[in-house]
Design a protein around this motif. Structure first.
Motif, PDB file in Angstrom:
ATOM      1  N   PHE A  99       1.646   6.813  -6.915  1.00 37.72           N
ATOM      2  CA  PHE A  99       0.590   7.703  -7.372  1.00 37.72           C
ATOM      3  C   PHE A  99       0.770   9.134  -6.883  1.00 37.72           C
ATOM      4  O   PHE A  99       0.284  10.071  -7.509  1.00 37.72           O
ATOM      5  N   THR A 100       1.463   9.327  -5.746  1.00 38.91           N
ATOM      6  CA  THR A 100       1.624  10.661  -5.195  1.00 38.91           C
ATOM      7  C   THR A 100       2.804  11.403  -5.806  1.00 38.91           C
ATOM      8  O   THR A 100       2.686  12.588  -6.124  1.00 38.91           O
ATOM      9  N   TRP A 101       3.946  10.719  -5.983  1.00 37.34           N
ATOM     10  CA  TRP A 101       5.152  11.422  -6.418  1.00 37.34           C
ATOM     11  C   TRP A 101       5.695  10.956  -7.754  1.00 37.34           C
ATOM     12  O   TRP A 101       6.080  11.782  -8.585  1.00 37.34           O
ATOM     13  N   PHE A 157       0.928   4.049  -2.945  1.00 36.97           N
ATOM     14  CA  PHE A 157       0.667   5.439  -2.569  1.00 36.97           C
ATOM     15  C   PHE A 157       1.802   6.348  -3.027  1.00 36.97           C
ATOM     16  O   PHE A 157       1.561   7.427  -3.582  1.00 36.97           O
ATOM     17  N   ALA A 158       3.043   5.920  -2.827  1.00 32.00           N
ATOM     18  CA  ALA A 158       4.193   6.722  -3.251  1.00 32.00           C
ATOM     19  C   ALA A 158       4.236   6.868  -4.765  1.00 32.00           C
ATOM     20  O   ALA A 158       4.546   7.948  -5.286  1.00 32.00           O
ATOM     21  N   PRO A 164       3.118  11.601 -11.145  1.00 32.46           N
ATOM     22  CA  PRO A 164       3.034  13.010 -11.550  1.00 32.46           C
ATOM     23  C   PRO A 164       4.365  13.555 -12.075  1.00 32.46           C
ATOM     24  O   PRO A 164       4.394  14.328 -13.034  1.00 32.46           O
ATOM     25  N   TRP A 165       5.483  13.156 -11.477  1.00 30.74           N
ATOM     26  CA  TRP A 165       6.787  13.587 -11.962  1.00 30.74           C
ATOM     27  C   TRP A 165       7.043  13.040 -13.363  1.00 30.74           C
ATOM     28  O   TRP A 165       7.518  13.752 -14.240  1.00 30.74           O
ATOM     29  N   THR A 216       0.830  -1.201   0.000  1.00 30.10           N
ATOM     30  CA  THR A 216       0.000   0.000   0.000  1.00 30.10           C
ATOM     31  C   THR A 216       0.866   1.253   0.000  1.00 30.10           C
ATOM     32  O   THR A 216       0.575   2.218  -0.717  1.00 30.10           O
TER      33      THR A 216
END
Length: 52
Positions: A32-34, A29-30, A37-38, A25
């Protein structure tokens, strides 16, 4: 790789399964979060170079 990860994790089987679920998880999460987008800023899918 999975066998090595399974041997490193402490505790009985149910604790290992719980730890693996938490780790998976956190990785998702990492991503999709960072990471995604980068990566979207670098690889822009809207910039199409193929012409008709």
């Amino acid at each position: 790789m999975y066998a090595a990860l399974w041997r490193i994790l402490p505790g009985p089987v149910w604790v290992r399964i719980l730890l693996l679920a938490v780790i998976a998880t956190a990785v998702v999460f990492a991503l999709f979060t960072w990471v995604f987008p980068w990566l979207d800023g670098i690889v822009n899918p809207i910039d199409v170079t193929v012409e008709q």
